[in-house]
Design a protein around this motif. Structure first.
Motif, mmCIF file in Angstrom:
data_model
loop_
_atom_site.group_PDB
_atom_site.id
_atom_site.type_symbol
_atom_site.label_atom_id
_atom_site.label_comp_id
_atom_site.label_asym_id
_atom_site.label_seq_id
_atom_site.Cartn_x
_atom_site.Cartn_y
_atom_site.Cartn_z
ATOM 1 N N GLU A 12 5.704 10.622 -1.545
ATOM 2 C CA GLU A 12 4.004 10.822 -0.529
ATOM 3 C C GLU A 12 2.954 9.511 -0.914
ATOM 4 O O GLU A 12 3.143 9.040 -1.861
ATOM 5 N N VAL A 13 2.595 9.727 0.175
ATOM 6 C CA VAL A 13 1.272 8.828 0.123
ATOM 7 C C VAL A 13 0.548 9.394 -0.570
ATOM 8 O O VAL A 13 0.201 10.860 -0.660
ATOM 9 N N ASP A 14 -0.231 8.459 -0.893
ATOM 10 C CA ASP A 14 -0.995 8.972 -1.805
ATOM 11 C C ASP A 14 -1.981 7.313 -2.208
ATOM 12 O O ASP A 14 -1.623 6.482 -2.639
ATOM 13 N N LYS A 15 -3.213 7.361 -1.494
ATOM 14 C CA LYS A 15 -4.632 6.367 -1.735
ATOM 15 C C LYS A 15 -4.852 5.902 -2.830
ATOM 16 O O LYS A 15 -6.078 5.298 -2.767
ATOM 17 N N SER A 63 0.787 -1.726 -0.416
ATOM 18 C CA SER A 63 0.677 -0.210 -0.069
ATOM 19 C C SER A 63 0.652 1.477 -0.493
ATOM 20 O O SER A 63 2.205 1.300 0.514
ATOM 21 N N SER A 64 0.329 1.891 -0.168
ATOM 22 C CA SER A 64 0.827 3.702 -0.688
ATOM 23 C C SER A 64 1.458 3.777 1.204
ATOM 24 O O SER A 64 2.585 4.866 0.715
ATOM 25 N N TYR A 65 0.851 3.415 2.298
ATOM 26 C CA TYR A 65 0.815 4.011 3.415
ATOM 27 C C TYR A 65 2.330 3.112 4.064
ATOM 28 O O TYR A 65 3.077 3.143 4.835
ATOM 29 N N GLN A 79 -1.168 2.030 -5.333
ATOM 30 C CA GLN A 79 -0.310 0.587 -4.641
ATOM 31 C C GLN A 79 0.085 1.110 -5.335
ATOM 32 O O GLN A 79 0.571 1.078 -6.859
ATOM 33 N N TYR A 80 1.517 -0.685 -4.967
ATOM 34 C CA TYR A 80 2.786 -1.071 -6.045
ATOM 35 C C TYR A 80 2.791 -2.333 -5.809
ATOM 36 O O TYR A 80 1.984 -3.409 -4.394
ATOM 37 N N LEU A 81 3.069 -2.535 -7.077
ATOM 38 C CA LEU A 81 3.538 -4.252 -7.059
ATOM 39 C C LEU A 81 5.064 -3.931 -7.289
ATOM 40 O O LEU A 81 5.813 -3.399 -7.844
#
Length: 195
Positions: free
Chosen positions: A118-121, A110-112, A124-126
């Motif tokens: 910076e966090v971007d809701k 997750s972005s968190y 997401q990242y793979l």
């Protein structure tokens, strides 16, 4: 005296044994008694066991320190399924010099969780990892992944040392306005002549 305390009534309390004593001499006699000594032994045994657990937990396996040789080659293809109208992504990662008996690992983050951007809701990242290559990641939409049969696929090609992952995003929910528009389109006569 570490377990000794005075309560709101003025009585002495043994916090280890949860007993009350009218005066200090009664409390001191209690500390020499059988019940207090047994509770001290139990507490010492419990603390010794807890220290052993902590020592066992500290014996973690350290990650291997391998020399990284750079990033792997990759190809990403965006697709849309004609029948279901689902968006999909196909990732092909080339590892020509992958170490023996090493398999490619992937994970969603997750972005968190990440600390690079910076966090971007909305994203997401793979991530893909295989030694001796650097870990690579792709920023993808933060929508639900369809994991039903035939919709999430991974494959390792031994001959070309290529890892393939295809994923479909869950079907998009239509808004009430979109559904109403589609109903109007279906009800409207197709061959209308104006003139």
């Amino acid at each position: 005296a570490e377990y000794m305390g005075k309560n709101h009534i003025g009585m002495y309390e043994c916090k280890l044994c949860l007993t009350l004593h009218t005066n200090e001499s009664s409390y001191l006699a209690h500390t020499q008694g059988k019940k207090h000594q047994q509770n001290l032994a139990k507490r010492a045994a419990r603390e010794a066991k807890a220290k052993q657990k902590v020592a066992v937990e500290k014996k973690r396996i350290e990650p291997r320190k391998t020399q990284k040789i750079g990033r792997p080659g990759y190809k990403v293809v965006k697709q849309r399924d004609a029948e279901s109208n689902q968006r999909s992504l196909l990732f092909q990662i080339q590892y020509p010099q992958i170490s023996e008996n090493v398999r490619t690992r992937y994970r969603f983050m997750s972005s968190y969780e990440q600390k690079v951007e910076e966090v971007d809701k909305t994203v997401q990242y793979l991530l893909f990892a295989a030694e001796p290559y650097e870990t690579i990641s792709f920023k993808i939409p933060n929508t639900e992944i369809d994991r039903s049969e035939g919709r999430f696929f991974t494959h390792w090609d031994d001959e070309q040392n290529t890892f393939t992952l295809q994923l479909y995003f869950a079907p998009e929910k239509k808004t009430a306005r979109q559904e109403a528009y589609e109903e109007e389109e279906q009800e409207a006569p197709e061959d209308t002549e104006y003139g």
